[in-house]
Design an enzyme around this catalytic site. Structure first.
Site, short mmCIF file in Angstrom:
data_model
loop_
_atom_site.label_atom_id
_atom_site.label_comp_id
_atom_site.label_asym_id
_atom_site.label_seq_id
_atom_site.Cartn_x
_atom_site.Cartn_y
_atom_site.Cartn_z
N TRP A 103 71.42 23.79 41.40
CA TRP A 103 71.90 25.19 41.00
C TRP A 103 72.98 26.04 41.87
CZ3 TRP A 103 71.66 26.59 36.51
CH2 TRP A 103 70.54 26.50 35.69
N ASP A 173 70.26 32.74 46.32
CA ASP A 173 69.61 32.64 44.78
C ASP A 173 68.29 32.44 44.65
OD1 ASP A 173 69.03 31.98 42.01
OD2 ASP A 173 70.54 30.30 42.12
N LYS A 197 61.82 32.54 35.42
CA LYS A 197 61.01 31.47 36.31
C LYS A 197 59.73 32.25 36.53
CE LYS A 197 64.80 29.20 35.52
NZ LYS A 197 65.73 29.08 36.44
C1 LIG Z 1 67.21 28.58 36.19
C2 LIG Z 1 68.11 29.05 37.61
C3 LIG Z 1 69.23 29.38 37.35
C4 LIG Z 1 69.89 29.72 36.13
O1 LIG Z 1 69.56 30.92 35.75
P1 LIG Z 1 70.21 31.53 34.33
O2 LIG Z 1 69.43 33.06 34.14
O3 LIG Z 1 70.05 30.63 33.18
O4 LIG Z 1 71.54 31.77 34.63
C5 LIG Z 1 70.32 29.63 38.61
N1 LIG Z 1 69.54 29.20 39.79
C6 LIG Z 1 68.43 28.81 40.15
C7 LIG Z 1 67.47 28.71 41.38
C8 LIG Z 1 67.52 28.67 38.74
O5 LIG Z 1 66.31 28.21 38.83
#
Ligand SMILES: *Cc1c(COP(=O)(O)O)cnc(C)c1O
Length: 362
Positions: A103, A173, A197
């Site tokens: 990511w 993030d 998540k």
């Molecule tokens: C799933 C995930 C993303 C992507 O998220 P989207 O909502 O599909 O854009 C980005 N960073 C992390 C750490 C993730 O687990």
């Protein structure tokens, strides 16, 4: 009618707390006596206003978010944040990225399309199996911000605590571990997290942003990509994903009822330990991807002696109601995502299954 539910170890969209699903079902056709479903309501109605207020307040309470931070509910997923952050904050400077997995790599690529990016640390040569110590970081004092990914959902490596980056704004993030444990918000300038998540369904991205960051934003941005617009309009600039925010409000209420994040964190540590103990005790039959200090509490990733056995493992687990254990297509192996909503019994069942599977096949 009783409904058969499986243990769903999917990385995201992921399992939600059963009490939340039941509450949403209960008021699905008529939300709090309104005669309407949340799905059918104007985002300018008092009900939706209250839902947004509740979601924000619950997050503020859970995370002890200070007053000088905005809590925003945006769209476009974490992926749009990969672009919005450099668009809003690069300001002609360079940015530092701590790269610990897939990511983070996407975030770097997107930032590169907007300006200068340095890697303050790159875990690629170690196959992204650990996070760095702060002493290993090569930081630029003049960077516009430092970005990192607190939990790499695909590799299963997680920072036990935030990196020390001095006075440079810290951006994170936290898509897969926000509200899994207490954090010190004051250390951050911006935190973002796609809800699907650990916090709710897909469609909404939570952004926690310190007020002074808004003064850095250039005037040339499209309104939808300008954090100031969303802060000013309290996330109601365009039609927001009201149902997703509603579920986030219920999930956060559930967490408060569970006793808050310190308690949830303790549960999460215990759950993860159940799996890591089986792996560590398997004499090499199961091999974990992350190094011991970097092991994720949210996504446990491991391999078996062969891809053949991994396939068998996934099939046999599924037959026992332990579902979605296949690792991400880019790394293979097994991944068990055990977010807040995964009950301890689900993890216990999986650990017992792992022990039995090794006895049968090892
Ligand atoms: C799933 C995930 C993303 C992507 O998220 P989207 O909502 O599909 O854009 C980005 N960073 C992390 C750490 C993730 O687990």
């Amino acid at each position: 009618m009783t409904v058969e539910r499986i243990y769903n170890f999917s990385a995201g969209p992921a399992t939600l707390p059963l009490p939340v699903l039941e509450e949403a079902k209960e008021e699905f056709l008529s939300y709090q006596g309104s005669g309407m479903s949340v799905l059918e309501m104007s985002h300018r109605s008092k009900w939706i206003g209250q839902i947004f207020e509740n979601a924000e307040q619950n997050l503020r309470t859970l995370l002890s978010i200070p007053k000088n931070y905005h809590v925003l509910f945006l769209q476009g997923g974490a992926r749009l944040q990969f672009a919005m952050i450099p668009m809003n904050f690069l300001g002609g400077k360079s940015s530092d990225y701590i790269l610990t997995g897939s990511w983070g790599k996407y975030a770097v690529d997107e930032a590169k399309s907007q300006g200068a990016v340095r890697l303050a640390w790159n875990g690629q040569d170690d196959n992204f199996n650990r996070v760095p110590k702060s002493s290993e970081l090569d930081l630029d004092k003049n960077a516009a911000y430092v970005h990192y990914t607190s939990n790499e959902t695909i590799q299963g490596v997680e920072f036990p605590t935030e990196p020390e980056v001095g006075d440079v704004p810290l951006v994170c993030d936290m898509s897969s571990d926000l509200i899994s444990r207490p954090i010190d918000i004051n250390k951050y300038s911006l935190i973002y997290s796609g809800a699907q998540k650990n916090a709710g369904p897909a469609g909404v991205t939570m952004v926690i942003i310190r007020d002074d960051m808004l003064s850095r934003i250039p005037d040339c941005l499209p309104k939808m990509l300008d954090y100031r617009v969303h802060a000013d309009k309290k996330s109601l600039y365009n039609t927001p994903p009201v149902f997703s925010v509603y579920i986030v409000s219920l999930v956060t209420k559930w967490l408060l009822g569970e006793g808050g994040l310190a308690k949830v964190h303790r549960h999460n540590k215990e759950k993860a330990q159940l799996l890591y103990d089986v792996i560590d005790g398997s004499a090499g039959f199961y091999t974990v991807h992350a190094t011991p200090e970097s092991r994720s509490l949210m996504n446990v990733t491991w391999r078996l002696p062969s891809e053949e056995l991994e396939k068998e493992f996934i099939e046999a687990a599924k037959a026992k109601g332990l579902s979605e254990l296949k690792g991400h297509r880019s790394v293979g192996g097994i991944r068990a995502s055990i977010y807040n909503a995964m009950p301890r019994e689900g993890v216990e069942s999986l650990s017992q299954f792992m022990t039995q599977f090794q006895q049968d096949k090892g």
